[in-house]
Design an enzyme around this catalytic site. Structure first.
Site, PDB file in Angstrom:
ATOM      1  N   PRO A 297       0.287  13.164  16.947  1.00 35.36           N
ATOM      2  CA  PRO A 297      -0.166  14.712  16.870  1.00 35.36           C
ATOM      3  C   PRO A 297      -1.412  14.317  16.180  1.00 35.36           C
ATOM      4  O   PRO A 297      -1.534  13.603  14.980  1.00 35.36           O
ATOM      5  CB  PRO A 297       0.718  15.293  15.910  1.00 35.36           C
ATOM      6  CG  PRO A 297       1.577  14.297  15.081  1.00 35.36           C
ATOM      7  CD  PRO A 297       1.531  13.029  16.055  1.00 35.36           C
TER       8      PRO A 297
ATOM      9  N   GLN B 115       4.366  19.764  17.319  1.00 39.29           N
ATOM     10  CA  GLN B 115       4.489  19.745  16.022  1.00 39.29           C
ATOM     11  C   GLN B 115       4.251  20.983  15.151  1.00 39.29           C
ATOM     12  O   GLN B 115       3.359  21.785  15.232  1.00 39.29           O
ATOM     13  CB  GLN B 115       3.368  18.694  15.194  1.00 39.29           C
ATOM     14  CG  GLN B 115       3.643  18.328  13.882  1.00 39.29           C
ATOM     15  CD  GLN B 115       2.585  17.644  13.217  1.00 39.29           C
ATOM     16  OE1 GLN B 115       1.418  17.960  13.182  1.00 39.29           O
ATOM     17  NE2 GLN B 115       2.632  16.338  12.822  1.00 39.29           N
TER      18      GLN B 115
ATOM     19  N   HIS C 183       6.327  18.981  10.660  1.00 36.85           N
ATOM     20  CA  HIS C 183       5.232  18.184   9.895  1.00 36.85           C
ATOM     21  C   HIS C 183       5.578  18.360   8.325  1.00 36.85           C
ATOM     22  O   HIS C 183       5.371  19.274   7.761  1.00 36.85           O
ATOM     23  CB  HIS C 183       4.049  18.878  10.086  1.00 36.85           C
ATOM     24  CG  HIS C 183       2.925  17.886   9.871  1.00 36.85           C
ATOM     25  ND1 HIS C 183       2.978  16.822   8.962  1.00 36.85           N
ATOM     26  CD2 HIS C 183       1.367  18.019  10.101  1.00 36.85           C
ATOM     27  CE1 HIS C 183       1.575  16.364   8.993  1.00 36.85           C
ATOM     28  NE2 HIS C 183       0.845  17.042   9.823  1.00 36.85           N
TER      29      HIS C 183
ATOM     30  N   TYR D 170       0.967  18.352   3.151  1.00 39.69           N
ATOM     31  CA  TYR D 170       1.125  19.568   3.595  1.00 39.69           C
ATOM     32  C   TYR D 170       2.336  20.304   2.892  1.00 39.69           C
ATOM     33  O   TYR D 170       2.956  19.585   1.900  1.00 39.69           O
ATOM     34  CB  TYR D 170       1.133  19.788   5.003  1.00 39.69           C
ATOM     35  CG  TYR D 170      -0.389  19.392   5.646  1.00 39.69           C
ATOM     36  CD1 TYR D 170      -1.323  19.884   5.008  1.00 39.69           C
ATOM     37  CD2 TYR D 170      -0.332  18.155   6.642  1.00 39.69           C
ATOM     38  CE1 TYR D 170      -2.590  19.439   5.982  1.00 39.69           C
ATOM     39  CE2 TYR D 170      -1.333  17.875   7.108  1.00 39.69           C
ATOM     40  CZ  TYR D 170      -2.706  18.369   6.770  1.00 39.69           C
ATOM     41  OH  TYR D 170      -3.943  18.143   7.192  1.00 39.69           O
TER      42      TYR D 170
ATOM     43  N   ARG E 208       8.541  14.175  10.440  1.00 37.17           N
ATOM     44  CA  ARG E 208       7.467  13.140  10.075  1.00 37.17           C
ATOM     45  C   ARG E 208       7.199  13.129   8.576  1.00 37.17           C
ATOM     46  O   ARG E 208       7.193  14.038   8.003  1.00 37.17           O
ATOM     47  CB  ARG E 208       5.955  13.446  10.770  1.00 37.17           C
ATOM     48  CG  ARG E 208       4.949  12.582  10.764  1.00 37.17           C
ATOM     49  CD  ARG E 208       3.905  12.761  11.374  1.00 37.17           C
ATOM     50  NE  ARG E 208       3.049  11.302  11.558  1.00 37.17           N
ATOM     51  CZ  ARG E 208       1.727  11.238  11.835  1.00 37.17           C
ATOM     52  NH1 ARG E 208       1.159  12.499  12.263  1.00 37.17           N
ATOM     53  NH2 ARG E 208       1.247  10.161  11.970  1.00 37.17           N
TER      54      ARG E 208
ATOM     55  N   GLY F  39      -2.719   2.908  12.480  1.00 35.30           N
ATOM     56  CA  GLY F  39      -3.692   1.914  12.745  1.00 35.30           C
ATOM     57  C   GLY F  39      -3.024   0.659  13.736  1.00 35.30           C
ATOM     58  O   GLY F  39      -3.546  -0.208  13.748  1.00 35.30           O
TER      59      GLY F  39
END
Length: 372
Positions: free
Chosen positions: A25, A102, A177, A182, A229, A302
Site C-alpha cells: 500500500p 487498506q 492499517h 497512525y 499491518r 527495502g
C-alpha cells in the site's frame, strides 16, 4: 535465478496466489476530486497495470471524514467512493489479479484544515510534532483531541462500515492499517497514549481498541480475508518514539493473533531507519516474529529481487511486499522472472496530480499487462 522463491505459488487462506510478490500500500494522492473517489482514468489503469502481482494492497483509504489526513486520498465511506472502487476491482479481476483495500485512520497525524477547523482525534492530547500534508502544503501538526469513549465507539463502527463497503466494492479482502504512526499505532505506543481508562496503561489496554475493531470487522468479512499491518520498530518517524513496552506490546498482539484468529496475513515492516543503537528496538522484525506467528507472514521495507528471494528461502516470511519498485515497474513480476533491470522511480511525482509518474511507467517484460 531460474527457480525463484518469489515466483512460486502460495495459498493464502482460501485465495491462491500465483506468486509471492505483493504490491504494498502506497499513498499516491491521485483522488483529486470533491468526493475523494477513485477514478477510471487514473486508479483503474494504475492498479490494473500491476495486476500480475500475487496480491495488490491498495493505498490507504480513509474510513470516514474524520480519518483523512493527506490531500487527495480516496476514501471508502461514501457510496460514491464504493462505486469508484468497483471499477478498480472489476478491472483488476478481469486482468487475473487479486486486490485488498487498506483501511486507514491517521489520527493525530491529520490537521484541522481537513476537519473544518476541528482538532484531529487521537488517544491522548499529545502533539506528534510532525508535518501534515494539507491542501495548502505541509503544515505543523497540532495538539489533537483526546478521543472520548463515544469517539472510540463511533470509530470502530466506521471501520466496520468501511469493511462492509469494501465487500460491496468487490475487494478480495481488507488490510487494517495499524502501523506507521497512525491511529492504532498511537494507541499501542506509551509515548502517544497516556490514557487512564480501559484503553491505556497496560499492554492489554493499549491493544484493546485494535482488537475491538478487528472483532467488529470480522462480523462483515471473514477472518481469512482480513490482513493487518504493523511497524514494531518505528522510531523518531511519524511522531513515534519507542519505549520499553513497545516491542512487548507487539509481542502480545502477534501472540494473540496467532492463538485466537485465522487472518489472511500479518504484514510487518523492517525498521525504516537504523535502530541498532536504540535500546528498546528490534532490528530484525521478520526473524523475531516468524517463530511467533504460524499464519501467513508478509514482510516489507527495502527488499529487492535478491533479498526478497532470500527472506522466503530462509523461511523468515511467506510473502514480500514491494513499494517504490512497484511504482516504476508495473511489470515487476515479469522483470524478476526474466531478470531484467528495474526502472528507477521519480520521487518528484509520488504525490502530484495526473498521470505522470503514476500510469506512465513502461513495461519491458513479456507479461501482458493492460495499458488502458
Amino acid at each position: 535465478m531460474s527457480k525463484q522463491p518469489l515466483l512460486s505459488t502460495y495459498t493464502m487462506g482460501d485465495l491462491e496466489l500465483p506468486n509471492r510478490m505483493v504490491m504494498a500500500p502506497m499513498t499516491r494522492s491521485r483522488a483529486a476530486n470533491k468526493g475523494n473517489v477513485a477514478t477510471e482514468d487514473l486508479h483503474v489503469i494504475y492498479y490494473t497495470q500491476r495486476a500480475t502481482a500475487g496480491l495488490i494492497i491498495s493505498e490507504g483509504s480513509q474510513v470516514s471524514k474524520d480519518a483523512v489526513g493527506y490531500i487527495h486520498t480516496p476514501g471508502i465511506h461514501s457510496q460514491e467512493q464504493v462505486e469508484g472502487w468497483k471499477n478498480v476491482t472489476k478491472s483488476v479481476h478481469d486482468a487475473g489479479g487479486r486486490i485488498f483495500i487498506q483501511l486507514w485512520h491517521v489520527g493525530r497525524m491529520s490537521h484541522p484544515d481537513f476537519h473544518d477547523g476541528s482538532l484531529p482525534l487521537a488517544p491522548s492530547a499529545i502533539n506528534p510534532h510532525s508535518k501534515s500534508f494539507t491542501p495548502e502544503g505541509f503544515k505543523d501538526t497540532v495538539t489533537p483531541k483526546e478521543m472520548t469513549l463515544e469517539d472510540i465507539k463511533i470509530t470502530i463502527g466506521d471501520f466496520q462500515n468501511a469493511a462492509k463497503n469494501a465487500v460491496e466494492a468487490g475487494f478480495d479482502g481488507v488490510e487494517i492499517h495499524s502501523s506507521n504512526g497512525y491511529l492504532f499505532h498511537q494507541f499501542f505506543n506509551g509515548t502517544s497514549n497516556h490514557r487512564k481508562d480501559q484503553y491505556g496503561g497496560s499492554i492489554e489496554n493499549k491493544a484493546r481498541f485494535f482488537f475491538e475493531t478487528l472483532d467488529a470487522i470480522q462480523q462483515v468479512i471473514p477472518q481469512n480475508r482480513i490482513g493487518v499491518r504493523f511497524n514494531p520498530s518505528l522510531h523518531n518517524i511519524f511522531g513515534m518514539t519507542m519505549d520499553k513496552d513497545t516491542i512487548p506490546t507487539f509481542d502480545y498482539i502477534i501472540d494473540r493473533l496467532d492463538k485466537d484468529y485465522d487472518l489472511a496475513y500479518i504484514h510487518l515492516s523492517e525498521p525504516f531507519n537504523d535502530v541498532s543503537e536504540v535500546a528498546f528496538a528490534e532490528p530484525h522484525i521478520a526473524k523475531r516474529y516468524r517463530p511467533k506467528y504460524k499464519g501467513t507472514l508478509m514482510i516489507s521495507t527495502g527488499f529487492d529481487q535478491e533479498s526478497g528471494n532470500k527472506v522466503i528461502e530462509d523461511g523468515d516470511a511467506d510473502l514480500v511486499s514491494f513499494a517504490k519498485l512497484y511504482i516504476s515497474n508495473p511489470d515487476l513480476v515479469g522483470r524478476f522472472r526474466e531478470n531484467l533491470a528495474t526502472t528507477p522511480w521519480d520521487t518528484a511525482t509520488f504525490y502530484t496530480r495526473g498521470k505522470e509518474g503514476y500510469t506512465t511507467y513502461e513495461t519491458k517484460s513479456r507479461d501482458l499487462i493492460p495499458n488502458s
